[in-house]
Design a protein around this motif. Sequence first.
Motif, mmCIF file in Angstrom:
data_model
loop_
_atom_site.group_PDB
_atom_site.id
_atom_site.type_symbol
_atom_site.label_atom_id
_atom_site.label_comp_id
_atom_site.label_asym_id
_atom_site.label_seq_id
_atom_site.Cartn_x
_atom_site.Cartn_y
_atom_site.Cartn_z
ATOM 1 N N VAL A 133 -54.005 -68.363 28.409
ATOM 2 C CA VAL A 133 -52.928 -69.350 28.281
ATOM 3 C C VAL A 133 -52.040 -69.366 29.524
ATOM 4 C CG1 VAL A 133 -52.862 -69.398 25.775
ATOM 5 C CG2 VAL A 133 -51.546 -67.654 26.992
ATOM 6 N N THR A 134 -51.943 -68.234 30.208
ATOM 7 C CA THR A 134 -51.152 -68.219 31.444
ATOM 8 C C THR A 134 -51.760 -69.155 32.481
ATOM 9 O OG1 THR A 134 -52.413 -66.250 32.090
ATOM 10 C CG2 THR A 134 -50.228 -65.889 31.140
ATOM 11 N N ARG A 135 -53.076 -69.159 32.572
ATOM 12 C CA ARG A 135 -53.774 -70.034 33.500
ATOM 13 C C ARG A 135 -53.597 -71.498 33.092
ATOM 14 N NH1 ARG A 135 -55.337 -71.968 38.172
ATOM 15 N NH2 ARG A 135 -57.392 -72.945 38.163
ATOM 16 N N LYS A 136 -53.671 -71.783 31.793
ATOM 17 C CA LYS A 136 -53.499 -73.157 31.315
ATOM 18 C C LYS A 136 -52.102 -73.678 31.647
ATOM 19 C CE LYS A 136 -56.948 -73.033 27.652
ATOM 20 N NZ LYS A 136 -57.259 -73.400 26.265
ATOM 21 N N ALA A 137 -51.097 -72.828 31.484
ATOM 22 C CA ALA A 137 -49.735 -73.238 31.831
ATOM 23 C C ALA A 137 -49.612 -73.505 33.327
ATOM 24 C CB ALA A 137 -48.746 -72.155 31.407
ATOM 25 N N GLN A 138 -50.257 -72.654 34.123
ATOM 26 C CA GLN A 138 -50.239 -72.855 35.574
ATOM 27 C C GLN A 138 -50.890 -74.183 35.953
ATOM 28 O OE1 GLN A 138 -52.242 -69.369 37.018
ATOM 29 N NE2 GLN A 138 -50.448 -68.038 36.809
ATOM 30 N N ILE A 139 -52.015 -74.497 35.297
ATOM 31 C CA ILE A 139 -52.712 -75.758 35.567
ATOM 32 C C ILE A 139 -51.812 -76.941 35.230
ATOM 33 C CG2 ILE A 139 -54.610 -77.247 34.808
ATOM 34 C CD1 ILE A 139 -56.275 -74.671 34.401
ATOM 35 N N ALA A 140 -51.195 -76.902 34.054
ATOM 36 C CA ALA A 140 -50.332 -78.002 33.624
ATOM 37 C C ALA A 140 -49.166 -78.199 34.592
ATOM 38 C CB ALA A 140 -49.810 -77.726 32.213
ATOM 39 N N ASN A 141 -48.541 -77.111 35.000
ATOM 40 C CA ASN A 141 -47.405 -77.207 35.919
ATOM 41 C C ASN A 141 -47.845 -77.636 37.315
ATOM 42 O OD1 ASN A 141 -45.545 -76.444 33.942
ATOM 43 N ND2 ASN A 141 -45.798 -74.266 34.369
ATOM 44 N N ARG A 142 -48.999 -77.159 37.738
ATOM 45 C CA ARG A 142 -49.530 -77.563 39.046
ATOM 46 C C ARG A 142 -49.806 -79.056 39.085
ATOM 47 N NH1 ARG A 142 -55.412 -75.906 39.565
ATOM 48 N NH2 ARG A 142 -55.632 -77.954 38.563
ATOM 49 N N GLU A 143 -50.320 -79.594 37.989
ATOM 50 C CA GLU A 143 -50.657 -81.017 37.925
ATOM 51 C C GLU A 143 -49.441 -81.896 37.660
ATOM 52 O OE1 GLU A 143 -53.549 -82.472 38.593
ATOM 53 O OE2 GLU A 143 -54.256 -80.486 39.198
ATOM 54 N N LYS A 144 -48.280 -81.284 37.490
ATOM 55 C CA LYS A 144 -47.020 -82.007 37.304
ATOM 56 C C LYS A 144 -47.100 -83.035 36.171
ATOM 57 C CE LYS A 144 -45.833 -81.423 42.200
ATOM 58 N NZ LYS A 144 -45.109 -80.159 41.982
ATOM 59 N N GLY A 145 -47.545 -82.550 35.022
ATOM 60 C CA GLY A 145 -47.627 -83.438 33.868
ATOM 61 C C GLY A 145 -46.259 -83.782 33.311
ATOM 62 N N ASP A 146 -46.209 -84.893 32.594
ATOM 63 C CA ASP A 146 -44.996 -85.298 31.895
ATOM 64 C C ASP A 146 -45.078 -84.964 30.410
ATOM 65 O OD1 ASP A 146 -43.690 -86.685 34.154
ATOM 66 O OD2 ASP A 146 -45.432 -88.001 33.993
ATOM 67 N N LEU A 147 -46.264 -84.553 29.953
ATOM 68 C CA LEU A 147 -46.461 -84.215 28.549
ATOM 69 C C LEU A 147 -47.683 -83.313 28.435
ATOM 70 C CD1 LEU A 147 -45.792 -84.661 25.507
ATOM 71 C CD2 LEU A 147 -47.348 -86.631 25.577
ATOM 72 N N PHE A 148 -47.592 -82.320 27.574
ATOM 73 C CA PHE A 148 -48.679 -81.370 27.337
ATOM 74 C C PHE A 148 -49.102 -81.495 25.884
ATOM 75 C CE2 PHE A 148 -50.328 -77.100 26.350
ATOM 76 C CZ PHE A 148 -51.158 -76.854 27.439
#
Length: 312
Positions: free
Chosen positions: A95-110
């Motif tokens: 899950v740490t990697r998934k959070a990093q991916i989401a933040n890296r991709e600068k999403g507006d919604l997860f």
Amino acid sequence: MRRQSAALILLSLVFIGLSSFTPKPGPGAPFQKQPLRKIIIDPGHGGSDFGASGEFSHEKDIALAISLKLDQMIRTEIPDVETYLTRTTDVFDPVTRKAQIANREKGDLFVCIHVNEGGGPIRHREFIGYKEETRYRGKGKKRKAYTAKVKEYRTWTTPNPAKGTETFIYGVDKSNDAKAALRANEDMYMDSISAKELKDFNPTDPAKMMIINMKTQTYFSRSANLALTIEEEFQKVGRISREAKQRQKGIWVLQAVAMPAVLVETGFISNPEEEAYLNSEEGQRQICEVLVRALKRYKYSLEKQLMNTGSR
């Protein structure tokens, strides 16, 4: 359960009020960006992490199949919104990697897609009468047989009956984790002028902390509103809704992403009827249609709020 949902509605209304005090852009201010530009879709589990298991399928495979369909449906139905999947194949990422991916991709919604599990089969025991049984008392030559009446039971098992959908957001007691995620990714949520002005501020500076606190409240409010909307849409198609809820533990990734976030439990794999539904093309299509309708409503509410804020 009803009290949990009522509390969620109340908290979201409070946070909407807090987040609505946004000053009107002055002359020459940059045009505000589209409030929902990119959705991060996270298929739960993967690879060696099977998640919940049913009679013939695993959570990781259902979550991926639904997520891939959802990705395509969003691209078709909401073409001005980008999507990004944290995985497109059967691989495991913590899950740490998934959070990093989401933040890296600068999403507006997860949006995290999961499948629920209601425990093992239910064991039943029914008294059906008495039977005679030969027993013995004493030892050696003094050992004597006698007849005793003992209770007789019939036992059997049935599949776990749990069914329906649940949508989770992080608990309010996790707001410090959410604030930490925002501090670590502040360039994602500040406009260019604010980011420039606050760049050299101490992380504990009151001005910066005020912005972070307001943004945390806004993201909580948006997450709560979307969770409630998703469950409303599931009810409209006849699915049993176990309501929108806050979970106090177990969903670390929701408070680790610097954006609004929900986790959707699409059904119970431990229920044979639901397992068949979750694996069917029709069931997966219906789940995706529900989510897309909820996302359209969510997007519209953000755009309406942005217009109202700009008109004051």
